[in-house]
Design a protein around this motif. Structure first.
Motif, mmCIF file in Angstrom:
data_model
loop_
_atom_site.group_PDB
_atom_site.id
_atom_site.type_symbol
_atom_site.label_atom_id
_atom_site.label_comp_id
_atom_site.label_asym_id
_atom_site.label_seq_id
_atom_site.Cartn_x
_atom_site.Cartn_y
_atom_site.Cartn_z
ATOM 1 N N GLY A 1 28.346 13.076 -54.851
ATOM 2 C CA GLY A 1 28.441 13.621 -56.210
ATOM 3 C C GLY A 1 27.798 12.693 -57.238
ATOM 4 N N MET A 2 28.048 11.405 -57.090
ATOM 5 C CA MET A 2 27.458 10.416 -58.001
ATOM 6 C C MET A 2 25.936 10.397 -57.848
ATOM 7 S SD MET A 2 28.001 8.125 -60.317
ATOM 8 C CE MET A 2 29.728 7.856 -60.202
ATOM 9 N N ALA A 3 25.449 10.456 -56.626
ATOM 10 C CA ALA A 3 24.001 10.460 -56.397
ATOM 11 C C ALA A 3 23.355 11.702 -57.013
ATOM 12 C CB ALA A 3 23.703 10.396 -54.900
ATOM 13 N N LEU A 4 24.009 12.858 -56.870
ATOM 14 C CA LEU A 4 23.471 14.084 -57.463
ATOM 15 C C LEU A 4 23.496 14.018 -58.993
ATOM 16 C CD1 LEU A 4 24.948 16.788 -55.070
ATOM 17 C CD2 LEU A 4 22.562 16.046 -55.247
ATOM 18 N N SER A 5 24.509 13.378 -59.549
ATOM 19 C CA SER A 5 24.554 13.218 -61.011
ATOM 20 C C SER A 5 23.407 12.340 -61.503
ATOM 21 C CB SER A 5 25.901 12.633 -61.447
ATOM 22 O OG SER A 5 26.934 13.567 -61.239
ATOM 23 N N PHE A 6 23.107 11.271 -60.773
ATOM 24 C CA PHE A 6 21.968 10.427 -61.141
ATOM 25 C C PHE A 6 20.651 11.191 -60.987
ATOM 26 C CE2 PHE A 6 24.677 6.599 -60.698
ATOM 27 C CZ PHE A 6 24.319 5.968 -61.882
ATOM 28 N N LEU A 7 20.524 11.947 -59.907
ATOM 29 C CA LEU A 7 19.327 12.767 -59.721
ATOM 30 C C LEU A 7 19.215 13.785 -60.853
ATOM 31 C CD1 LEU A 7 16.861 13.625 -58.100
ATOM 32 C CD2 LEU A 7 18.390 15.018 -56.658
ATOM 33 N N GLY A 8 20.339 14.372 -61.249
ATOM 34 C CA GLY A 8 20.344 15.302 -62.383
ATOM 35 C C GLY A 8 19.840 14.649 -63.651
ATOM 36 N N LEU A 9 20.247 13.398 -63.891
ATOM 37 C CA LEU A 9 19.760 12.672 -65.076
ATOM 38 C C LEU A 9 18.242 12.514 -65.033
ATOM 39 C CD1 LEU A 9 20.266 10.992 -67.670
ATOM 40 C CD2 LEU A 9 20.474 9.005 -66.155
ATOM 41 N N HIS B 1 7.255 22.222 -66.049
ATOM 42 C CA HIS B 1 8.564 22.292 -66.700
ATOM 43 C C HIS B 1 9.453 23.304 -65.972
ATOM 44 C CE1 HIS B 1 11.475 22.200 -69.978
ATOM 45 N NE2 HIS B 1 11.371 23.514 -70.108
ATOM 46 N N PHE B 2 8.906 24.439 -65.639
ATOM 47 C CA PHE B 2 9.639 25.480 -64.920
ATOM 48 C C PHE B 2 10.144 24.977 -63.568
ATOM 49 C CE2 PHE B 2 9.569 29.035 -61.882
ATOM 50 C CZ PHE B 2 10.490 29.885 -62.469
ATOM 51 N N VAL B 3 9.273 24.352 -62.796
ATOM 52 C CA VAL B 3 9.637 23.879 -61.459
ATOM 53 C C VAL B 3 10.715 22.797 -61.546
ATOM 54 C CG1 VAL B 3 8.784 22.628 -59.427
ATOM 55 C CG2 VAL B 3 7.469 24.537 -60.364
ATOM 56 N N VAL B 4 10.546 21.841 -62.453
ATOM 57 C CA VAL B 4 11.538 20.768 -62.603
ATOM 58 C C VAL B 4 12.871 21.343 -63.063
ATOM 59 C CG1 VAL B 4 12.115 18.665 -63.887
ATOM 60 C CG2 VAL B 4 9.831 18.950 -62.954
ATOM 61 N N ALA B 5 12.843 22.318 -63.959
ATOM 62 C CA ALA B 5 14.082 22.935 -64.435
ATOM 63 C C ALA B 5 14.807 23.681 -63.314
ATOM 64 C CB ALA B 5 13.787 23.868 -65.609
ATOM 65 N N VAL B 6 14.066 24.359 -62.455
ATOM 66 C CA VAL B 6 14.683 25.044 -61.315
ATOM 67 C C VAL B 6 15.294 24.017 -60.356
ATOM 68 C CG1 VAL B 6 14.206 26.441 -59.264
ATOM 69 C CG2 VAL B 6 13.290 27.131 -61.479
ATOM 70 N N MET B 7 14.598 22.909 -60.131
ATOM 71 C CA MET B 7 15.148 21.844 -59.295
ATOM 72 C C MET B 7 16.432 21.293 -59.919
ATOM 73 S SD MET B 7 11.552 19.966 -58.210
ATOM 74 C CE MET B 7 12.273 18.382 -58.244
ATOM 75 N N ALA C 1 12.351 17.220 -67.200
ATOM 76 C CA ALA C 1 12.234 18.544 -67.822
ATOM 77 C C ALA C 1 12.118 18.404 -69.340
ATOM 78 C CB ALA C 1 13.431 19.415 -67.454
ATOM 79 N N GLY C 2 12.886 17.505 -69.912
ATOM 80 C CA GLY C 2 12.812 17.270 -71.360
ATOM 81 C C GLY C 2 11.460 16.722 -71.787
ATOM 82 N N TRP C 3 10.916 15.827 -71.005
ATOM 83 C CA TRP C 3 9.594 15.258 -71.299
ATOM 84 C C TRP C 3 8.535 16.363 -71.291
ATOM 85 C CZ3 TRP C 3 7.928 10.333 -72.470
ATOM 86 C CH2 TRP C 3 6.556 10.136 -72.432
ATOM 87 N N LEU C 4 8.572 17.185 -70.265
ATOM 88 C CA LEU C 4 7.591 18.264 -70.162
ATOM 89 C C LEU C 4 7.798 19.315 -71.251
ATOM 90 C CD1 LEU C 4 7.640 18.555 -66.297
ATOM 91 C CD2 LEU C 4 5.672 17.853 -67.682
#
Length: 156
Positions: A124-132, A94-100, A138-141
């Motif tokens: 920007g759009m690609a980074l927004s999808f990656l953020g999702l 969870h920590f590692v994914v949150a930092v990413m 992170a939410g799952w973990l």
């Protein structure tokens, strides 16, 4: 007698709380909402070509990054203070994914500062999808830590 795999794990109390309520779960909904909504406003810009949506994405990414750092500092304090949390693989994941996630959100926000419209497509759009995807992971973990491993849960 319950089988060992069905036993409820021992609960782990929180170290950073307001009263008896853990602060981390009180703060994390803000970056989650801001960063997911930034993707929605990016899509709104693509469909409408209205600069308002690109500017709103900039603000949402900035607020999501800032609130994510606040949530991350609280979560990192929990991780470093409570030994039983440090012993859980899900906590470190969870920590590692949150930092990413925070790194991607910051980069997405920072590159849009000079021109929110020009930086939106395609990077920007690609980074927004990656953020999702990273918010979801992170939410799952985080949910695994709370619901399965009983971190921050106080039994009645």
């Amino acid at each position: 007698m319950k089988a060992f795999w069905r036993r409820k794990p021992k609960q782990t109390h929180t170290a950073v709380a307001l009263g008896s309520h853990p602060m981390h779960p009180m703060v994390v909904p803000f970056p989650i909402a801001f960063l997911i909504t930034a993707l929605a406003t990016d899509l709104a810009f693509l469909f409408t070509a209205d600069d308002f949506w690109a500017r709103l994405s900039l603000w949402l990414l900035g607020a999501g990054t800032f609130m994510g750092v606040v949530a991350g500092l609280i979560g990192a304090a929990e991780l470093l203070i409570i030994r039983s949390i440090r012993r859980r693989a899900a906590a470190w994941s969870h920590f590692v994914v949150a930092v990413m996630l925070l790194s991607v959100a910051f980069l997405n926000w920072f590159m849009r500062l000079s021109d929110p419209v020009a930086a939106l497509y395609p990077l920007g759009m690609a980074l927004s999808f990656l953020g999702l995807l990273l918010v979801s992971a992170a939410g799952w973990l985080g949910g695994k830590l709370v619901f399965e491993e009983r971190v921050g849960v106080k039994e009645a």
